[in-house]
Design a protein around this motif. Structure first.
Motif, short mmCIF file in Angstrom:
data_model
loop_
_atom_site.label_atom_id
_atom_site.label_comp_id
_atom_site.label_asym_id
_atom_site.label_seq_id
_atom_site.Cartn_x
_atom_site.Cartn_y
_atom_site.Cartn_z
N ASN A 299 0.86 -1.18 0.00
CA ASN A 299 0.00 0.00 0.00
C ASN A 299 0.90 1.23 0.00
N ALA B 193 -0.75 4.48 0.11
CA ALA B 193 -1.54 5.51 0.80
C ALA B 193 -1.05 5.70 2.23
N GLY B 194 -0.84 6.95 2.58
CA GLY B 194 -0.46 7.28 3.95
C GLY B 194 1.01 7.10 4.29
N GLN B 195 1.81 6.63 3.33
CA GLN B 195 3.24 6.52 3.60
C GLN B 195 3.82 7.93 3.69
N LYS B 196 4.90 8.07 4.40
CA LYS B 196 5.54 9.37 4.54
C LYS B 196 6.16 9.80 3.20
N TYR C 126 0.53 10.24 -2.76
CA TYR C 126 0.29 9.05 -1.93
C TYR C 126 0.37 9.36 -0.45
N SER D 223 -0.69 12.01 0.86
CA SER D 223 -1.91 12.75 1.21
C SER D 223 -3.13 11.84 1.39
N LEU D 224 -3.01 10.60 0.94
CA LEU D 224 -4.15 9.68 1.01
C LEU D 224 -4.24 8.99 2.37
N SER D 225 -5.44 8.66 2.74
CA SER D 225 -5.67 7.92 3.99
C SER D 225 -5.37 6.45 3.75
N CYS D 226 -4.73 5.83 4.71
CA CYS D 226 -4.37 4.41 4.58
C CYS D 226 -5.49 3.50 5.07
N GLN D 227 -6.63 4.02 5.33
CA GLN D 227 -7.75 3.20 5.81
C GLN D 227 -8.74 2.88 4.74
#
Length: 103
Positions: A52, A54-57, A97, A99-103
């Motif tokens: 995934n 999404a939500g990575q730094k 990426y 900026s995206l939520s990892c949920q």
């Protein structure tokens, strides 16, 4: 006193460097269509064999994409994906990426 001034300057410079290199989220989203095939349209991979995003730094993603591009991190699937990415493309994709939520 001098030590606290120096620490403040170093912290300020680090903050400036981090924000100066921030990518353009909208441009990253536009560039991410190819990435979506493996990493999902919202950065959540449809299968467990791809990570995934999404939500990575943001700085982590920049470092990994540059490592793939430079060949210091090798992966047969990622190598051709990053070959033609500019530093600006990499920054923009990372910003998107992150900026995206990892949920």
């Amino acid at each position: 006193m001098m030590k606290s001034i120096l620490l403040g300057l170093v912290a300020g410079a680090a903050l400036f460097a981090a924000t100066a290199n921030a990518g353009d989220v909208a441009a990253g989203k536009a560039k991410s269509a190819v990435c979506a095939a493996c990493h999902g349209s919202a950065g959540i991979s449809p299968t467990p064999i791809w990570p995934n995003l999404a939500g990575q730094k943001e700085q982590y993603l920049v470092a990994q994409l540059k490592a793939f591009k430079e060949g210091t991190r090798q992966n047969a699937q990622m190598a051709p994906m990053v070959t033609n990415l500019s530093d600006e493309d990499i920054s923009n994709l990372a910003a998107y990426y992150a900026s995206l939520s990892c949920q």
